[in-house]
Design a protein around this motif. Structure first.
Motif, PDB file in Angstrom:
ATOM      1  N   UNK A  28      -4.377   6.950  -9.945  1.00 17.96           N
ATOM      2  CA  UNK A  28      -3.815   6.786  -8.891  1.00 17.96           C
ATOM      3  C   UNK A  28      -4.822   6.162  -7.785  1.00 17.96           C
ATOM      4  N   UNK A  29      -5.961   6.835  -8.109  1.00 18.35           N
ATOM      5  CA  UNK A  29      -7.146   6.467  -7.187  1.00 18.35           C
ATOM      6  C   UNK A  29      -7.803   5.237  -7.409  1.00 18.35           C
ATOM      7  N   UNK A  30      -7.462   4.358  -8.386  1.00 18.94           N
ATOM      8  CA  UNK A  30      -8.034   3.124  -8.433  1.00 18.94           C
ATOM      9  C   UNK A  30      -7.278   2.084  -7.246  1.00 18.94           C
ATOM     10  N   UNK A  31      -8.324   1.311  -7.160  1.00 14.53           N
ATOM     11  CA  UNK A  31      -8.083   0.406  -6.051  1.00 14.53           C
ATOM     12  C   UNK A  31      -6.613  -0.546  -6.289  1.00 14.53           C
ATOM     13  N   UNK A  55      -1.674  -9.349  -0.508  1.00 15.10           N
ATOM     14  CA  UNK A  55      -2.619 -10.407  -0.113  1.00 15.10           C
ATOM     15  C   UNK A  55      -3.936 -10.477  -0.467  1.00 15.10           C
ATOM     16  N   UNK A  56      -4.719  -9.060  -0.235  1.00 14.66           N
ATOM     17  CA  UNK A  56      -6.166  -9.057  -0.600  1.00 14.66           C
ATOM     18  C   UNK A  56      -6.505  -8.992  -2.147  1.00 14.66           C
ATOM     19  N   UNK A  57      -5.287  -8.714  -3.055  1.00 12.89           N
ATOM     20  CA  UNK A  57      -5.652  -8.462  -4.535  1.00 12.89           C
ATOM     21  C   UNK A  57      -5.962  -9.916  -5.244  1.00 12.89           C
ATOM     22  N   UNK A  58      -6.812  -9.879  -6.101  1.00 13.31           N
ATOM     23  CA  UNK A  58      -6.973 -11.133  -6.838  1.00 13.31           C
ATOM     24  C   UNK A  58      -6.201 -11.149  -8.050  1.00 13.31           C
ATOM     25  N   UNK A  59      -6.206 -12.495  -8.699  1.00 13.28           N
ATOM     26  CA  UNK A  59      -5.168 -12.399  -9.814  1.00 13.28           C
ATOM     27  C   UNK A  59      -5.832 -11.408 -10.716  1.00 13.28           C
ATOM     28  N   UNK A  60      -6.881 -11.632 -11.267  1.00  7.61           N
ATOM     29  CA  UNK A  60      -7.658 -10.703 -12.344  1.00  7.61           C
ATOM     30  C   UNK A  60      -7.465  -9.395 -11.999  1.00  7.61           C
ATOM     31  N   UNK A  61      -7.785  -8.862 -10.841  1.00  4.40           N
ATOM     32  CA  UNK A  61      -7.573  -7.434 -10.519  1.00  4.40           C
ATOM     33  C   UNK A  61      -6.098  -6.948 -10.871  1.00  4.40           C
ATOM     34  N   UNK A  62      -5.212  -7.833 -10.191  1.00  4.68           N
ATOM     35  CA  UNK A  62      -3.581  -7.556 -10.486  1.00  4.68           C
ATOM     36  C   UNK A  62      -3.216  -7.621 -11.940  1.00  4.68           C
TER      37      UNK A  62
END
Length: 114
Positions: A28-31, A55-62
């Motif tokens: 849960x603590x992960x961005x 909006x700030x999340x990148x495709x890779x991180x998502x």
């Protein structure tokens, strides 16, 4: 006696935080995880819609976070064989339980705001 209070028979020292709690806190603590759970709770289910909702999340991180949530049993990924292929994400029962925690966190955040 809680697990935090238990003592290790081997070394006599107080046990660390329960490993289940530790794992949950790390997940849960992960961005972006809380925001993803909240978006999925609001029935946002497609990758592009999740990307728009955060909006700030990148495709890779998502993509990475969705895979992690799927591996943890929080999210299920459904593929519909259409052209183009339809992929949707939804919360599992376990994920809906976590969403309740996120709802409480959101309520707390509103009360704690300056």
């Amino acid at each position: 006696m809680t697990r935090v209070d238990e003592r290790s028979a081997a070394d006599g020292e107080e046990a660390a935080v329960c490993p289940h709690f530790q794992h949950a806190a790390e997940l849960v603590g992960k961005r972006w995880v809380p925001q993803l759970v909240r978006a999925l709770q609001a029935d946002v289910s497609r990758f592009s819609d999740l990307r728009t909702a955060i909006p700030p999340i990148s495709d890779h991180v998502l993509s990475l976070r969705l895979k992690e949530l799927e591996a943890a049993g929080i999210v299920v990924r459904t593929v519909t064989p259409t052209t183009p292929v339809g992929i949707a994400y939804r919360l599992t029962d376990r994920g809906r339980g976590l969403a309740k925690v996120m709802t409480e966190l959101a309520a707390w955040a509103e009360q704690a705001a300056p």
